[in-house]
Write an enzyme that holds these catalytic residues in place. Structure first.
Site, PDB file in Angstrom:
ATOM      1  N   THR A  86      12.413   5.140  -3.377  1.00 34.13           N
ATOM      2  CA  THR A  86      13.293   5.640  -2.326  1.00 34.13           C
ATOM      3  C   THR A  86      12.932   7.067  -1.888  1.00 34.13           C
ATOM      4  OG1 THR A  86      15.057   4.257  -3.197  1.00 34.13           O
ATOM      5  CG2 THR A  86      15.730   6.073  -1.773  1.00 34.13           C
ATOM      6  N   ASN A 102       9.058   4.938 -12.115  1.00 32.68           N
ATOM      7  CA  ASN A 102       8.879   4.500 -10.723  1.00 32.68           C
ATOM      8  C   ASN A 102       9.707   5.328  -9.746  1.00 32.68           C
ATOM      9  OD1 ASN A 102       7.477   2.439 -11.939  1.00 32.68           O
ATOM     10  ND2 ASN A 102       8.767   0.796 -11.177  1.00 32.68           N
ATOM     11  N   HIS A 109      12.614   2.163 -14.083  1.00 35.49           N
ATOM     12  CA  HIS A 109      12.695   1.926 -12.634  1.00 35.49           C
ATOM     13  C   HIS A 109      13.825   2.762 -12.060  1.00 35.49           C
ATOM     14  CE1 HIS A 109      10.062  -1.721 -11.949  1.00 35.49           C
ATOM     15  NE2 HIS A 109       9.925  -1.458 -13.235  1.00 35.49           N
ATOM     16  N   GLY A 110      13.885   2.821 -10.732  1.00 32.10           N
ATOM     17  CA  GLY A 110      14.972   3.564 -10.101  1.00 32.10           C
ATOM     18  C   GLY A 110      14.916   5.048 -10.395  1.00 32.10           C
ATOM     19  N   HIS A 124      18.025   0.811  -8.296  1.00 26.48           N
ATOM     20  CA  HIS A 124      17.146   1.128  -7.157  1.00 26.48           C
ATOM     21  C   HIS A 124      17.955   1.649  -5.968  1.00 26.48           C
ATOM     22  CE1 HIS A 124      14.819  -1.922  -9.456  1.00 26.48           C
ATOM     23  NE2 HIS A 124      13.794  -1.155  -9.112  1.00 26.48           N
ATOM     24  N   GLY A 125      17.484   2.719  -5.362  1.00 27.15           N
ATOM     25  CA  GLY A 125      18.123   3.237  -4.145  1.00 27.15           C
ATOM     26  C   GLY A 125      18.758   4.594  -4.382  1.00 27.15           C
ATOM     27  N   SER A 156      14.224   7.618  -8.452  1.00 29.32           N
ATOM     28  CA  SER A 156      14.731   8.553  -7.433  1.00 29.32           C
ATOM     29  C   SER A 156      16.166   8.945  -7.748  1.00 29.32           C
ATOM     30  CB  SER A 156      14.708   7.892  -6.047  1.00 29.32           C
ATOM     31  OG  SER A 156      13.412   7.499  -5.710  1.00 29.32           O
ATOM     32  N   ASP A 182       4.404  -4.324  -7.555  1.00 35.31           N
ATOM     33  CA  ASP A 182       5.719  -3.951  -8.079  1.00 35.31           C
ATOM     34  C   ASP A 182       6.730  -5.078  -7.839  1.00 35.31           C
ATOM     35  OD1 ASP A 182       7.554  -2.210  -9.252  1.00 35.31           O
ATOM     36  OD2 ASP A 182       8.157  -1.367  -7.319  1.00 35.31           O
ATOM     37  N   HIS A 183       7.483  -5.419  -8.879  1.00 32.73           N
ATOM     38  CA  HIS A 183       8.508  -6.476  -8.802  1.00 32.73           C
ATOM     39  C   HIS A 183       7.959  -7.788  -8.239  1.00 32.73           C
ATOM     40  CE1 HIS A 183      11.943  -4.085 -10.096  1.00 32.73           C
ATOM     41  NE2 HIS A 183      11.462  -3.099  -9.367  1.00 32.73           N
TER      42      HIS A 183
HETATM   43  P1  13P Z   1      13.800   3.979  -6.516  1.00 37.96           P
HETATM   44  O1  13P Z   1      13.556   3.475  -5.139  1.00 37.96           O
HETATM   45  O2  13P Z   1      15.254   4.029  -6.860  1.00 37.96           O
HETATM   46  O3  13P Z   1      13.088   5.258  -6.802  1.00 37.96           O
HETATM   47  O4  13P Z   1      13.181   2.878  -7.536  1.00 37.96           O
HETATM   48  C1  13P Z   1      11.806   2.632  -7.469  1.00 37.96           C
HETATM   49  C2  13P Z   1      11.427   1.488  -8.310  1.00 37.96           C
HETATM   50  O5  13P Z   1      11.964   1.234  -9.364  1.00 37.96           O
HETATM   51  C3  13P Z   1      10.316   0.651  -7.844  1.00 37.96           C
HETATM   52  O6  13P Z   1      10.122  -0.461  -8.625  1.00 37.96           O
HETATM   53 ZN    ZN Z   2      11.856  -1.146  -9.624  1.00 30.96          ZN
END
Ligand code: 13P
Ligand code: ZN
Length: 275
Positions: free
Chosen positions: A227, A224, A202-203, A174-175, A205, A81-82
């Protein structure tokens, strides 16, 4: 059952559901996610942040993930990832990754294309599909979020790089969100129609359920969650009685907590029963 990234996202796009991709960090998060996928007969992606490969812990985690996948009766992938560059990509490939993400999204378009293209060529040599990122998906702590991914740029990026999946900026970060995000679903739809490949959100959560469902309908084929995997695990760890000393027993409830979280997201994405 080990599959590659492309097999999983193509099937999801075709059948109109989202593949959940969970960031895992240790044996317990892997076990929780695996148990959820097995119980709900869902395809799943185990992904590992680039940092873990840069710091040398990814190589410890990789065999755990691969063993979990080997035991699973459902299709699953092991994804970087990333990916920050050649070092992480090489280490993840050597450790057995069946999907690689290269994130050059902070670079100008031309450079992002060149970097991604190079990684696609390297990975292609060993049959591993690549996820790219266009339009930077930052952190919820960023003062100024990047602008949304442009449709024409996405078309060019996909054609020139040959990525199997594309992470797009449509309003997530993210977060932990301070307030719930409002996604540009229309943009995802336009990019999906024009670029024609599975898109990645992404992001995940903290994104409200109705927006996640709308994103999947718009062409998002992989979502994805990082968090909230950590939070489900940690909230549980801090709640376990200190009278339990043996770590395997101590970790039983945290594994269950990760499993419950993963099951909720698998159902939300409509991935249950698609194994
Ligand atoms: P979150 O941590 O906000 O869920 O994002 C996860 C993510 O995009 C991992 O690449
Ligand atoms: Zn991500």
């Amino acid at each position: 059952m080990l599959c590659n990234l492309k097999e999983l996202v193509d099937a999801a796009k075709k059948e109109g559901y989202g593949v959940p991709a969970f960031n895992v960090y240790n044996l317990e998060t892997v076990m929780g996610v695996a148990a959820a996928a097995k119980e709900l007969k869902a395809p799943v992606i185990f992904q590992v942040y680039s940092r873990l490969f840069e710091q040398g812990t990814g190589e410890y985690l990789a065999p755990v993930i691969l063993e979990a996948i080997r035991r699973l009766p459902v299709p699953a992938a092991f994804h970087l990832d990333h990916g920050s560059g050649e070092l992480a990509v090489m280490r993840a490939l050597r450790a057995g990754a069946s999907g690689i993400m290269i994130d050059a999204s902070l670079k100008p378009l031309e450079e992002n294309i060149q970097t991604t293209k190079q990684v696609v060529a390297q990975c292609d040599a060993v049959g591993v599909p690549v996820e790219g990122e266009l339009g930077h998906i930052g952190s919820t702590k960023d003062a100024n979020p990047s602008s949304f991914t442009e449709v024409e740029e996405a078309v060019r990026y996909v054609e020139e790089t040959g990525v199997a999946a594309l992470a797009v900026m449509i309003g997530t970060a993210h977060g932990k969100y301070k307030q719930a995000p409002s996604l540009n679903i229309g943009r995802a739809e336009e990019i999906s129609r024009a670029a024609g490949i599975p898109l990645v959100l992404h992001g995940g959560s903290g994104v409200p359920d109705d927006q996640v469902r709308a994103a999947v309908r718009a062409g998002i084929a992989k979502v994805n969650f990082g968090t909230d995997v950590c939070c489900s695990f940690l909230d549980s760890v801090f709640g376990v009685s200190r009278d339990i000393i043996a770590l395997d027993l101590f970790m039983k409830e945290p594994v269950e907590a990760v499993k419950r979280f993963a099951m909720e997201k698998i159902r939300l994405l409509g991935a249950d029963g698609h194994a």
